[in-house]
Design an enzyme around this catalytic site. Structure first.
Site, PDB file in Angstrom:
ATOM      1  N   LEU A  59       0.689  -1.056   0.090  1.00 12.78           N
ATOM      2  CA  LEU A  59      -0.097   0.173   0.009  1.00 12.78           C
ATOM      3  C   LEU A  59       0.989   1.167   0.206  1.00 12.78           C
ATOM      4  O   LEU A  59       1.914   1.063   0.721  1.00 12.78           O
ATOM      5  CB  LEU A  59      -0.986  -0.054   1.310  1.00 12.78           C
ATOM      6  CG  LEU A  59      -1.768  -1.163   1.484  1.00 12.78           C
ATOM      7  CD1 LEU A  59      -2.639  -1.001   2.641  1.00 12.78           C
ATOM      8  CD2 LEU A  59      -2.959  -1.030   0.321  1.00 12.78           C
ATOM      9  N   ASP A  60       0.355   2.338  -0.618  1.00 13.16           N
ATOM     10  CA  ASP A  60       1.382   3.417  -0.569  1.00 13.16           C
ATOM     11  C   ASP A  60       1.156   4.110   0.671  1.00 13.16           C
ATOM     12  O   ASP A  60       0.352   3.860   1.687  1.00 13.16           O
ATOM     13  CB  ASP A  60       0.418   4.631  -1.562  1.00 13.16           C
ATOM     14  CG  ASP A  60       0.785   4.204  -2.920  1.00 13.16           C
ATOM     15  OD1 ASP A  60       1.387   3.532  -3.465  1.00 13.16           O
ATOM     16  OD2 ASP A  60      -0.265   4.740  -3.465  1.00 13.16           O
ATOM     17  N   GLN A  61       2.163   4.594   1.205  1.00 13.50           N
ATOM     18  CA  GLN A  61       2.476   5.159   2.592  1.00 13.50           C
ATOM     19  C   GLN A  61       1.143   6.037   3.143  1.00 13.50           C
ATOM     20  O   GLN A  61       0.812   5.884   4.310  1.00 13.50           O
ATOM     21  CB  GLN A  61       3.817   5.997   2.862  1.00 13.50           C
ATOM     22  CG  GLN A  61       3.965   6.543   3.944  1.00 13.50           C
ATOM     23  CD  GLN A  61       5.416   7.124   4.194  1.00 13.50           C
ATOM     24  OE1 GLN A  61       6.269   7.111   3.111  1.00 13.50           O
ATOM     25  NE2 GLN A  61       5.750   7.857   5.148  1.00 13.50           N
TER      26      GLN A  61
END
Length: 214
Positions: A59-61
């Site tokens: 997942l993106d940050q």
């Protein structure tokens, strides 16, 4: 003491499923930046277990939600195969600005710009562009439930914004200001590498938890 930004919601001898908070990187090249992979390895070491861990989905940050990790190479191979061929199903919930149609499919071509760490929709045939597809349906007032068909850089954020539904808190892609990106990987479903049964895990977005508390 630093707030813990992740929790294990399921674990067995083959894998674990973790809910991570927005703001925690899944992986990081900088040793000074906390990330989920390092946190899981450290936790296993503290428990006297082999620290080896294999992250399956990322997942993106700024995105919160569910991440699956394998404990063995065999489980990692099986789960990674499901991720590639689409048997691993990932669903998201986004709180957006703009009107959400009842349901639909978005198909675009995305081009990534490494210098700005952004992607944008470009005409089909653009050099370096990749096809991106997702399905969505309205799940509430200004909320869209999204299921990815492909997995591209910032795909949900870019495609929803391009379709006139920017995600709240997403300043990169025209979303209304907010304290956090209101995008949650809320459902993860796959075939267990040992039992052969399909398992499904759910996570409620933090903004819904806040609404309930109020």
């Amino acid at each position: 003491m630093r707030e813990k930004l992740w929790e294990v919601i399921y674990e067995d001898r083959a894998l674990l499923v973790v809910r991570k908070a927005a703001g925690l990187a899944v992986e990081s090249r900088k040793s000074t930046v906390p990330d989920l992979e390092r946190e899981l390895k450290n936790e296993r070491a503290r428990r006297g277990e082999a620290p080896e861990i294999f992250l399956i989905n990322r997942l993106d940050q700024p995105v919160e939600g569910l991440v699956c990790a394998a404990k063995t190479k065999e489980a990692a191979a099986a789960l990674s195969g499901q991720l590639r061929d689409g048997r691993m199903k990932k669903s998201y919930l986004a709180c957006v600005t703009g009107e959400v149609p009842e349901k639909g499919t978005l198909t675009d071509w995305l081009l990534r710009d490494p210098k700005t760490n952004t992607s944008r929709v470009v005409p089909e045939g653009t050099k370096g562009a990749k096809r991106a597809e997702l399905h969505f349906q309205r799940s509430g007032e200004q909320e869209a439930a999204v299921e990815l068909v492909t997995g591209r850089h910032h795909q949900i954020r870019v495609q929803l914004s391009h379709a006139g539904m920017p995600i709240r808190g997403d300043r990169k892609y025209g979303g209304a200001p907010g304290n956090a990106l209101m995008l949650c990987a809320c459902r993860l479903s796959f075939i267990h590498p040992e039992s052969g049964e399909r398992v499904t895990f759910m996570a409620e977005p933090s903004w819904k938890q806040t609404e309930t508390a109020e």
